[in-house]
Enzyme design. Structure first.
Site, PDB file in Angstrom:
ATOM      1  CB  CYS A 373     -33.433   7.925  23.580  1.00 26.29           C
ATOM      2  SG  CYS A 373     -31.925   7.220  24.211  1.00 26.29           S
ATOM      3  NE  ARG A 401     -22.807   7.279  23.120  1.00 26.03           N
ATOM      4  CZ  ARG A 401     -23.486   6.372  22.436  1.00 26.03           C
ATOM      5  NH1 ARG A 401     -22.886   5.256  22.056  1.00 26.03           N
ATOM      6  NH2 ARG A 401     -24.754   6.565  22.140  1.00 26.03           N
ATOM      7  CD  GLN A 419     -25.897   7.483  17.374  1.00 29.77           C
ATOM      8  OE1 GLN A 419     -26.897   7.854  17.977  1.00 29.77           O
ATOM      9  NE2 GLN A 419     -25.354   6.307  17.579  1.00 29.77           N
ATOM     10  CG  ASP A 421     -30.380   9.041  17.571  1.00 29.50           C
ATOM     11  OD1 ASP A 421     -30.826   7.913  17.348  1.00 29.50           O
ATOM     12  OD2 ASP A 421     -30.191   9.495  18.712  1.00 29.50           O
ATOM     13  CG  HIS A 423     -35.555   8.167  19.530  1.00 31.66           C
ATOM     14  ND1 HIS A 423     -34.579   9.142  19.465  1.00 31.66           N
ATOM     15  CD2 HIS A 423     -34.970   7.078  20.090  1.00 31.66           C
ATOM     16  CE1 HIS A 423     -33.450   8.662  19.986  1.00 31.66           C
ATOM     17  NE2 HIS A 423     -33.665   7.416  20.368  1.00 31.66           N
ATOM     18  CE  LYS A 502     -29.866  -6.096  21.052  1.00 32.29           C
ATOM     19  NZ  LYS A 502     -28.493  -5.940  20.633  1.00 32.29           N
ATOM     20  CG  HIS A 549     -34.133   3.501  20.978  1.00 31.08           C
ATOM     21  ND1 HIS A 549     -33.575   4.521  21.707  1.00 31.08           N
ATOM     22  CD2 HIS A 549     -35.013   2.889  21.810  1.00 31.08           C
ATOM     23  CE1 HIS A 549     -34.088   4.525  22.927  1.00 31.08           C
ATOM     24  NE2 HIS A 549     -34.968   3.538  23.014  1.00 31.08           N
TER      25      HIS A 549
END
Length: 674
Positions: A373, A401, A419, A421, A423, A502, A549
């Site tokens: 992000c 991570r 991911q 992922d 946005h 969320k 997200h």
């Protein structure tokens, strides 16, 4: 029964001291509460009913009794104005009240959190250990307690004694009692346990410190808890392992005992049976058997995907990528390494730095990205702010991570992962439509994968950033999107992220286990941190976009593991790394077998040929064990007619088909995700 050294001196000193302090502070607080005026207050129930109550006197349990005896007998925990609340804790003001039983997620989580305390009581009393932390783990799985035992290493041989101590505590109907303490009181109460002292010293200065008592156990704990231990009718130890204090290998070595509990023996037996069934299909075992992935001690927490595993991994990514074109996403590729200034600006340096891999380059700190992000905010600010909103940015970038070594678990908890992922940058007026489209995307993907899911709307937490009016508008948009989506959903009050509300999506697999995979979160804070702007609809006004997200699979590694266990190693054809194998009956049909293999391969399917001199029955059996979707038997007759004898996995009958017909069937299977 396993003999063991027991620190009776520690127990004989610590337990009476803690109980004495607890009772003294509890009596003081009760006296103070009795002196307060029991002013009338209004309690609003979920159905809109309003009950009269007395401030500082009426408890959620009192309200439950007034509603029905059955509810009072089964109520485990309450939510008061969005905050989870003990059933015996007096109400303090006008409030909205919701009561939960074991059937509710909040009830189950509290049940297992409280069971961890019962487990801790048994461990402390039986072994004289110094308790550290005892949380409920991922919803629907289990709980554990970490403790320091000196040189003692726990194993299965200790479980009967631990379980007996826990059941003894449960049978005594010990109430869970709560007090609030000052930092100095907490430090004095737990002065003989250096682990608790460290926890207390690390708490924020304004943090309310709570202590719970359960029989002889007096424990530092945020709570809340079930009314008393008698609700736990069945408890079992699952496993024991070593762990490091606070996940640091340079700190003390602890023993971690995992447990599970239920309100009845039948449920426990069913759970243990499911657990045994799940063990047969552990993704680590199946992955090794099918030669899909492997690991090496030189890179802990990161996995090698072997050729067959890479086929599945890439197919999952290609599947999502194919949908991006249909659904209006722009794919980007972003750097893996950023100067720490980025993470300071995003706020992650303050809250997440310990979970990042930090490098020093030319006397400057850099961090490997743990999420995409902040980088996407740079994209928007530098290159994309002139694009028309909504702007949907997708990224399959590699993330790292710094998970503690003790937390690593197969593909489900790793240090290196990818991911699906994305946005979405949009106007406030576009939130509802964008969220609804993401929900449709999730539904489409999970239906194809054969996974079911449930939805929860998590609203403004106690500590939040931004304006209440903005939150209320966003929550209203999410509610409308969920209603229009048409699937059942639940309200999860007060459990939103600090930066925005969320929608939580919990996936259920074939073994009835729940996983958090997909993500759908609104974020007002990050766009503000990065000073992101766009021209409003009248173009005379500059506004800050809302950031959504969004992930569907979540971690590809984790989804890989879930699907491998969900399918029990039997991949559907479209996703399978072993779609077909050609098995010649004898050497005379080998040349034809290779020709068939080459023709199927040229059409893009994963096909092998068994050209060994084994008997055909053996070849077929080996192919079945390897989970090939189609086993193609060819002999002299098939070579003469240009056909193949087709055997579908797990079926004994053979069907004769032409190569063209077979390829058409393969194409249909792949196209229709069979």
């Amino acid at each position: 029964m396993v003999s063991h050294p027991k620190d009776d001196e520690y127990l004989n000193a610590a337990i009476p001291k803690r109980i004495k302090m607890f009772e003294f502070i509890q009596a003081e607080q009760k006296t103070q509460r009795l002196s307060l005026s029991p002013d009338p207050i209004k309690v609003t129930l979920p159905d809109g009913t309003v009950k009269d109550a007395a401030k500082w006197q009426t408890t959620p349990f009192d309200v439950a009794k007034e509603i029905s005896k059955n509810l009072a007998n089964n109520a485990l925990i309450a939510r008061v104005n969005g905050v989870l609340w003990d059933m015996a804790r007096p109400l303090e003001q006008d409030c909205e009240l919701r009561i939960y039983k074991f059937e509710d997620d909040e009830g189950r989580d509290t049940f297992w959190h409280s069971s961890a305390r019962i487990l801790g009581q048994s461990l402390e009393m039986e072994y004289g250990c110094k308790l550290c932390i005892g949380p409920c783990t991922t919803r629907g799985e289990d709980f554990y307690y970490d403790a320091f035992y000196g040189d003692l290493g726990l194993n299965d041989d200790h479980f009967k004694q631990i379980e007996a101590g826990a059941l003894k505590a449960a049978a005594k109907k010990q109430p869970f009692e709560r007090i609030e303490v000052t930092r100095d009181q907490a430090l004095e109460m737990f002065s003989d346990n250096k682990f608790k002292v460290e926890i207390i010293n690390d708490l924020d200065a304004d943090k309310t410190i709570t202590v719970y008592r359960c029989g002889p156990l007096v424990d530092l704990c945020g709570g809340p808890h079930i009314p008393d231990t008698s609700f736990v009718k069945a408890i079992a130890c699952l496993k024991a392992s070593s762990a490091y204090w606070r996940g640091n290998k340079d700190r003390a070595t602890l023993q971690r005992v995992y447990g599970i509990s239920y309100p009845d023996q039948k449920s426990l037996k069913e759970y243990l049976l499911r657990l045994e069934e799940a063990k047969k299909y552990d993704h680590r075992i199946l992955g090794a058997k099918q030669k899909l992935f492997s690991r090496h001690e030189l890179s802990p927490g990161s996995w090698f995907f072997l050729p067959h595993g890479a086929r599945v991994y890439n197919k999952l990514i290609d599947f999502i990528r194919s949908q991006y074109r249909v659904r209006g996403y722009q794919e980007v590729i972003s750097p893996n390494l950023f100067n720490m200034d980025l993470w300071v600006q995003s706020g992650h340096a303050a809250n997440y730095k310990k979970n990042m891999f930090i490098l020093e380059i030319e006397k400057h700190e850099f961090g490997l990205k743990p999420m995409n992000c902040p980088g996407h905010c740079l994209f928007f600010r530098q290159f994309l702010s002139d694009w028309e909103l909504p702007l949907r940015i997708a990224d399959f970038g590699v993330l790292h991570r710094n998970e503690a070594s003790g937390a690593l678990s197969g593909l489900t908890r790793v240090r290196r992962f990818q991911q699906d992922d994305a946005h979405i940058f949009c106007r406030e007026s576009q939130i509802k439509d964008e969220v609804r489209e993401v929900l449709k995307f999730i539904d489409y993907v999970y239906e194809i994968l054969g996974l079911t899911y449930d939805l929860k709307l998590s609203t403004r937490p106690e500590k939040f950033l931004g304006e209440i009016a903005t939150w209320e508008k966003a929550e209203s948009a999410l509610k409308e999107a969920l209603d229009e989506f048409g699937k059942p959903w639940q309200l999860n009050e007060g459990d939103g992220a600090f930066y925005g509300p969320k929608i939580d999506i919990n996936v259920s697999d074939a073994l009835s286990r729940k996983f958090q995979c997909a993500t759908l979160q609104l974020d007002f804070q990050l766009p503000d941190n990065f000073k992101l702007e766009y021209s409003a609809e009248d173009e005379a006004k500059i506004e800050t976009p809302v950031m959504i997200h969004r992930a569907i699979l979540g971690s590809v590694e984790r989804m890989f593991a879930i699907l491998l266990e969900h399918y029990k190693g039997k991949w559907p054809f479209w996703l399978s790394p072993r779609q077909a194998i050609v098995c010649p009956v004898s050497e005379k049909s080998q040349a034809y077998a290779e020709k068939v293999k080459d023709e199927i391969y040229s059409k893009g399917f994963h096909v092998d040929a068994d050209l060994t001199d084994r008997k055909i029955q053996k070849k077929v059996r080996e192919a079945q064990l390897a989970q090939y979707n189609y086993i193609l038997v060819v002999g002299e007759q098939e070579a003469e007619t240009g056909q193949v004898s087709v055997r579908v996995r797990d079926k004994a009958d053979l069907t004769t088909m032409s190569i063209e017909g077979l390829l058409e069937r393969f194409s249909e299977d792949a196209k229709n995700f069979r």
